[in-house]
Motif scaffolding. Structure first.
Motif, PDB file in Angstrom:
ATOM      1  N   ALA A 254       0.835  -1.208   0.000  1.00  0.00           N
ATOM      2  CA  ALA A 254       0.000   0.000   0.000  1.00  0.00           C
ATOM      3  C   ALA A 254       0.864   1.250   0.000  1.00  0.00           C
ATOM      4  N   ARG A 255       1.937   1.234   0.769  1.00  0.00           N
ATOM      5  CA  ARG A 255       2.831   2.394   0.788  1.00  0.00           C
ATOM      6  C   ARG A 255       3.475   2.615  -0.580  1.00  0.00           C
ATOM      7  N   THR A 256       3.866   1.518  -1.214  1.00  0.00           N
ATOM      8  CA  THR A 256       4.478   1.630  -2.540  1.00  0.00           C
ATOM      9  C   THR A 256       3.489   2.217  -3.544  1.00  0.00           C
ATOM     10  N   HIS A 257       2.233   1.711  -3.518  1.00  0.00           N
ATOM     11  CA  HIS A 257       1.215   2.228  -4.446  1.00  0.00           C
ATOM     12  C   HIS A 257       0.912   3.692  -4.176  1.00  0.00           C
ATOM     13  N   VAL A 258       0.880   4.067  -2.893  1.00  0.00           N
ATOM     14  CA  VAL A 258       0.614   5.472  -2.569  1.00  0.00           C
ATOM     15  C   VAL A 258       1.735   6.354  -3.102  1.00  0.00           C
ATOM     16  N   GLY A 259       2.980   5.898  -2.898  1.00  0.00           N
ATOM     17  CA  GLY A 259       4.103   6.682  -3.414  1.00  0.00           C
ATOM     18  C   GLY A 259       4.069   6.802  -4.928  1.00  0.00           C
ATOM     19  N   ASN A 260       3.747   5.702  -5.603  1.00  0.00           N
ATOM     20  CA  ASN A 260       3.677   5.747  -7.082  1.00  0.00           C
ATOM     21  C   ASN A 260       2.572   6.687  -7.542  1.00  0.00           C
ATOM     22  N   LEU A 261       1.419   6.622  -6.856  1.00  0.00           N
ATOM     23  CA  LEU A 261       0.316   7.499  -7.257  1.00  0.00           C
ATOM     24  C   LEU A 261       0.672   8.959  -7.019  1.00  0.00           C
ATOM     25  N   ALA A 262       1.332   9.222  -5.882  1.00  0.00           N
ATOM     26  CA  ALA A 262       1.733  10.597  -5.599  1.00  0.00           C
ATOM     27  C   ALA A 262       2.670  11.126  -6.685  1.00  0.00           C
ATOM     28  N   HIS A 263       3.621  10.309  -7.077  1.00  0.00           N
ATOM     29  CA  HIS A 263       4.556  10.743  -8.125  1.00  0.00           C
ATOM     30  C   HIS A 263       3.837  10.925  -9.458  1.00  0.00           C
ATOM     31  N   ALA A 264       2.914   9.986  -9.782  1.00  0.00           N
ATOM     32  CA  ALA A 264       2.227  10.051 -11.080  1.00  0.00           C
ATOM     33  C   ALA A 264       1.299  11.253 -11.176  1.00  0.00           C
ATOM     34  N   VAL A 265       0.685  11.647 -10.064  1.00  0.00           N
ATOM     35  CA  VAL A 265      -0.289  12.744 -10.120  1.00  0.00           C
ATOM     36  C   VAL A 265       0.372  14.095  -9.907  1.00  0.00           C
ATOM     37  N   LYS A 266       1.322  14.153  -8.986  1.00  0.00           N
ATOM     38  CA  LYS A 266       1.903  15.454  -8.662  1.00  0.00           C
ATOM     39  C   LYS A 266       2.743  16.024  -9.804  1.00  0.00           C
ATOM     40  N   GLU A 304      -2.406  11.638   1.688  1.00  0.00           N
ATOM     41  CA  GLU A 304      -1.938  11.593   3.070  1.00  0.00           C
ATOM     42  C   GLU A 304      -2.834  10.687   3.909  1.00  0.00           C
ATOM     43  N   ARG A 305      -4.132  10.764   3.693  1.00  0.00           N
ATOM     44  CA  ARG A 305      -5.052   9.883   4.429  1.00  0.00           C
ATOM     45  C   ARG A 305      -4.798   8.419   4.078  1.00  0.00           C
ATOM     46  N   ALA A 306      -4.570   8.147   2.793  1.00  0.00           N
ATOM     47  CA  ALA A 306      -4.282   6.754   2.402  1.00  0.00           C
ATOM     48  C   ALA A 306      -2.983   6.274   3.041  1.00  0.00           C
ATOM     49  N   ARG A 307      -1.973   7.139   3.056  1.00  0.00           N
ATOM     50  CA  ARG A 307      -0.700   6.772   3.670  1.00  0.00           C
ATOM     51  C   ARG A 307      -0.877   6.520   5.175  1.00  0.00           C
ATOM     52  N   MET A 308      -1.661   7.382   5.832  1.00  0.00           N
ATOM     53  CA  MET A 308      -1.884   7.216   7.272  1.00  0.00           C
ATOM     54  C   MET A 308      -2.641   5.924   7.555  1.00  0.00           C
TER      55      MET A 308
END
Length: 466
Positions: A254-266, A304-308
């Motif tokens: 989940a952390r990996t997917h959140v990081g990938n999504l953050a990079h892809a969207v930001k 941030e909520r998903a990461r938390m």
């Protein structure tokens, strides 16, 4: 607090329920058995007593049917001296019951001019053997066990022959038997209870070890179930360890997917914002820049909520609060050096947060940063531990005060809304208090805003403690 019924077993545990149910069954079974045995012994004593009375009864009937026997020799063959002892409790009586003949009664000397009551008058029917048996009151208030039989001698007349004996013999024997039976069953009950306690105490010990080990995992003192377990319990330990490992794998993914999504969207959003910023005079670009900033804030908030939420599924993480607060104090004093804001800290040495350090840093950091922005000259951080009481777990109580102008009730209601900024001149996205509120709720805590004693805003954060 752990209330205990006996050593090593919680009051609401499986061991206690097994112990109580086994105890109840033992007591019920022994009580029923005792009542049955006492009744059987009482019946056996009565039958033995009745056989003795029937022996005397048959002897008397034989005397009645042999009227040629000399009067001074009649009724001498009973062989019981108590029939001659006045009011001894042993009596016999013979009545002529012919309605057309003169009433005639012969009785043992022990009756002493008294008469025995008739069982027929008490409603006792004849048995299949032609006798009546029952209890009656004797001359001296004794309780008598009595056997009575009608005898028809044809032309010689009809008679009622009765023999009675002191029933205290039956009662005394039954009472003695009940006494020994009760003592034996009491000893047996105590032995069975100690055996049950031993079985529950040591038979369920592996389950208690697993329970304590899981509690250690939740509190951060261990990462897995360790040690040897019985064959019956070993599969449970293996599956629990496998579940913990799978849980950690899910969190990492989940952390990996959140990081990938953050990079892809930001990254695309940053490109849009940069392009729009280069055309500041174009109204369309200004509108695009405004909406892109809102999108970036929303993405940041939900990521941030998903990461938390992903971090919260990690079992057994404990964080010392004092080092985190001290590091935040130094950092915030440097960040707000131009405003010359001093931060006072009072942290209980025993304060430990049941969660990850970065989450605690984020929540307390947002609150302290907010206090420093609004304080005139000073902010205050106080951390204490509220001990557990009954069903309420132990909680951390983190209070952040400032000596600024504070907020009204309406402003405090708006302050924790996502993206809501009460003063556009202050830096920030308006997501700080919203993130703190959401993250605290995920941990089972809460954030409340009030007026500080110094006149500014008080933010009180409750979080699970160890």
């Amino acid at each position: 607090m752990r209330a205990r019924q006996f050593p090593g077993v919680r009051s609401n545990s499986l061991a206690t329920r097994l112990f109580l149910s086994a105890t109840a069954w033992v007591v019920v079974v022994l009580l029923i058995t005792g009542v049955v045995l006492s009744s059987v012994y009482r019946s056996a004593s009565e039958r033995a007593f009745d056989r003795r009375l029937n022996l005397y009864l048959r002897t008397l009937i034989a005397e009645v049917t042999a009227p040629d026997e000399p009067a001074d020799h009649q009724f001498q063959s009973l062989g019981e001296p108590l029939f001659d002892l006045p009011l001894s409790g042993w009596y016999w009586e013979i009545d002529r019951s012919d309605p057309d003949k003169k009433k005639e009664t012969r009785a043992s000397r022990s009756l002493w001019d008294n008469k025995l009551p008739k069982l027929e008058d008490q409603g006792i029917e004849l048995s299949l053997s032609g006798v009546r048996v029952g209890y009656v009151d004797g001359p001296e208030g004794q309780t008598l066990r009595m056997v009575e039989r009608p005898v028809d001698l044809g032309a010689d007349g009809k008679f009622r022959v009765a023999v009675a004996g002191d029933a205290s013999e039956i009662f005394d024997e039954s009472r003695t038997f009940d006494y020994y039976l009760g003592g034996t069953f009491a000893a047996l009950t105590i032995g069975l209870l100690f055996t049950t306690i031993f079985q529950v105490r040591f038979g369920l010990a592996p389950l208690k070890r697993i329970s304590d080990a899981i509690a250690d995992i939740r509190s951060g003192r261990a990462e897995r179930l360790e040690g040897e377990f019985p064959v019956e319990i070993a599969p449970l330990a293996r599956e629990t360890n496998a579940l913990i490992d799978a849980n950690r794998d899910i969190v990492e993914r989940a952390r990996t997917h959140v990081g990938n999504l953050a990079h892809a969207v930001k990254t695309p959003l940053s490109v849009i914002i940069n392009e729009a910023s280069s055309h500041e005079r174009d109204p369309f670009a200004v509108k695009m820049l405004e909406q892109a900033e809102m999108m970036r804030n929303q993405v940041a908030h939900h990521l941030e909520r998903a990461r938390m939420a992903a971090r919260l599924t990690v079992v057994g993480t404990v964080t010392d609060v004092a080092p985190v607060v001290e590091a935040l104090r130094r950092t915030m004093e440097k960040i707000h050096r131009d405003r010359d804001v001093a931060i006072d800290v009072d942290v209980s040495p025993a304060a430990k947060f049941c969660g990850e350090r970065q989450d605690l840093e984020e929540m307390v950091g947002n609150l302290v940063d907010n206090a420093c922005k609004w304080a005139h000259s000073r902010a205050f951080i106080n951390v204490s531990v509220r001990p557990s009481s009954g069903a309420e777990p132990a909680m951390l109580r983190i209070i952040v005060d400032d000596n600024g102008q504070g907020l009204s009730d309406a402003e405090r209601m708006q302050a924790s809304q996502r993206g809501r900024r009460l003063d556009e001149t202050k830096p920030g996205s308006g997501l700080g208090l919203s993130i703190v509120t959401d993250l605290a709720a995920l941990y089972g805590g809460r954030l409340t805003l009030d007026t500080a004693p110094t006149g500014g805003l008080r933010a009180e954060l409750l979080l699970p403690a160890v």
